[in-house]
Design an enzyme around this catalytic site. Structure first.
Site, PDB file in Angstrom:
ATOM      1  N   ALA A  71       5.025   6.489  -0.212  1.00 52.68           N
ATOM      2  CA  ALA A  71       4.584   7.869   0.033  1.00 52.68           C
ATOM      3  C   ALA A  71       5.707   8.844  -0.289  1.00 52.68           C
ATOM      4  O   ALA A  71       5.468   9.916  -0.872  1.00 52.68           O
ATOM      5  CB  ALA A  71       4.129   8.031   1.479  1.00 52.68           C
ATOM      6  N   GLY A 115       0.813  -1.209   0.000  1.00 51.65           N
ATOM      7  CA  GLY A 115       0.000   0.000   0.000  1.00 51.65           C
ATOM      8  C   GLY A 115       0.851   1.265   0.000  1.00 51.65           C
ATOM      9  O   GLY A 115       2.016   1.239  -0.386  1.00 51.65           O
ATOM     10  N   LEU A 116       0.261   2.336   0.470  1.00 59.20           N
ATOM     11  CA  LEU A 116       0.957   3.638   0.469  1.00 59.20           C
ATOM     12  C   LEU A 116       1.772   3.760   1.757  1.00 59.20           C
ATOM     13  O   LEU A 116       1.485   4.555   2.636  1.00 59.20           O
ATOM     14  CB  LEU A 116      -0.066   4.766   0.332  1.00 59.20           C
ATOM     15  CG  LEU A 116       0.435   6.136  -0.091  1.00 59.20           C
ATOM     16  CD1 LEU A 116       1.271   6.056  -1.364  1.00 59.20           C
ATOM     17  CD2 LEU A 116      -0.723   7.077  -0.306  1.00 59.20           C
ATOM     18  N   HIS A 117       2.786   2.912   1.896  1.00 56.11           N
ATOM     19  CA  HIS A 117       3.664   2.895   3.061  1.00 56.11           C
ATOM     20  C   HIS A 117       4.702   4.005   2.931  1.00 56.11           C
ATOM     21  O   HIS A 117       4.653   4.798   1.988  1.00 56.11           O
ATOM     22  CB  HIS A 117       4.313   1.518   3.212  1.00 56.11           C
ATOM     23  CG  HIS A 117       5.139   1.126   2.030  1.00 56.11           C
ATOM     24  ND1 HIS A 117       6.484   1.354   1.959  1.00 56.11           N
ATOM     25  CD2 HIS A 117       4.794   0.551   0.847  1.00 56.11           C
ATOM     26  CE1 HIS A 117       6.950   0.932   0.791  1.00 56.11           C
ATOM     27  NE2 HIS A 117       5.936   0.433   0.101  1.00 56.11           N
ATOM     28  N   ALA A 118       5.625   4.081   3.856  1.00 55.74           N
ATOM     29  CA  ALA A 118       6.588   5.188   3.908  1.00 55.74           C
ATOM     30  C   ALA A 118       7.371   5.382   2.615  1.00 55.74           C
ATOM     31  O   ALA A 118       7.476   6.499   2.102  1.00 55.74           O
ATOM     32  CB  ALA A 118       7.546   4.994   5.077  1.00 55.74           C
TER      33      ALA A 118
END
Length: 89
Positions: free
Chosen positions: A19, A13-16
């Site tokens: 992102a 997903g939109l992890h660190a």
């Protein structure tokens, strides 16, 4: 203003790291970039704001770009997301 609906398809997903890649790319453009997910709207140029969306795999997001280079920005962001944020799956 232009916008596009996308699905987060990468495993984490939109992890660190994802992102950070998205925010870094977004900061290359002069237009404003807003990312919407889970009833939240955040600045697409902020890593921390993007992480607050908690967008896991399968999350539907909307990217909104508004400004002189909006079409190019949206195209490049869509490529990044649809390319699994350039990470191996």
């Amino acid at each position: 203003m232009i916008s596009k609906q996308l699905i987060i398809i990468n495993k984490l997903g939109l992890h660190a790291r994802a992102a950070a890649k998205l925010a870094t790319l977004a900061n290359e453009f002069d237009c404003s970039i807003v990312v919407k997910a889970n009833s939240k709207s955040v600045d697409g140029k902020s890593v921390m704001a993007l992480m607050l969306l908690a967008a896991a795999k399968g999350t539907e997001i909307i990217i909104e770009c508004n400004g002189i280079d909006e079409a190019f920005a949206l195209e490049k962001i869509c490529i990044l997301i649809n390319n699994y944020f350039d990470e191996e799956e």
